[in-house]
Write a protein that holds these residues in place. Structure first.
Motif, PDB file in Angstrom:
ATOM      1  N   GLU A 276      -3.554   0.443  -3.235  1.00  0.00           N
ATOM      2  CA  GLU A 276      -3.255  -0.845  -2.603  1.00  0.00           C
ATOM      3  C   GLU A 276      -3.401  -1.971  -3.608  1.00  0.00           C
ATOM      4  O   GLU A 276      -4.403  -2.054  -4.320  1.00  0.00           O
TER       5      GLU A 276
ATOM      6  N   GLU B  42      -4.958   6.254  -0.964  1.00  0.00           N
ATOM      7  CA  GLU B  42      -3.919   5.236  -1.038  1.00  0.00           C
ATOM      8  C   GLU B  42      -4.179   4.329  -2.228  1.00  0.00           C
ATOM      9  O   GLU B  42      -5.317   4.183  -2.683  1.00  0.00           O
TER      10      GLU B  42
ATOM     11  N   TYR C 228      -6.074  -3.707  -8.048  1.00  0.00           N
ATOM     12  CA  TYR C 228      -5.626  -2.623  -7.179  1.00  0.00           C
ATOM     13  C   TYR C 228      -6.839  -1.787  -6.806  1.00  0.00           C
ATOM     14  O   TYR C 228      -7.836  -1.763  -7.536  1.00  0.00           O
TER      15      TYR C 228
ATOM     16  N   ARG D  65       0.865  -1.181   0.000  1.00  0.00           N
ATOM     17  CA  ARG D  65       0.000   0.000   0.000  1.00  0.00           C
ATOM     18  C   ARG D  65       0.895   1.222   0.000  1.00  0.00           C
ATOM     19  O   ARG D  65       1.967   1.208   0.592  1.00  0.00           O
TER      20      ARG D  65
END
Length: 79
Positions: A18, A16, A70, A3
């Motif tokens: 990830e 973010e 993702y 992340r």
């Protein structure tokens, strides 16, 4: 899984990116969305007090890259 914060909004939150679990690589987007909502999504919890500081998901976007799923995940804080 890796992340990293790609946009920092200070006390207002962050976005973010990830990489999701490898086991999800063979799943379709609908199933990955279900998994994300049950494992990563943070519900906004109402409080009797203003400015609780609690984190919550403001938005997310699932993308597929290099054979993996993702998530762009925007997390805000109740400030």
């Amino acid at each position: 899984q890796p992340r990293r914060i790609i946009k920092d909004y200070g006390i207002d939150g962050f976005v973010e990116l990830e990489q999701l679990e490898d086991a999800l690589d063979v799943w379709d987007e609908k199933d990955v969305d279900w998994w994300f909502r049950h494992n990563r999504y943070i519900e906004c919890r109402p409080s009797l007090y203003d400015c609780s500081g609690n984190p919550f998901t403001s938005w997310y976007k699932l993308v597929r890259r290099r054979g993996h799923w993702y998530a762009y995940h925007s997390i805000a804080f109740d400030v």
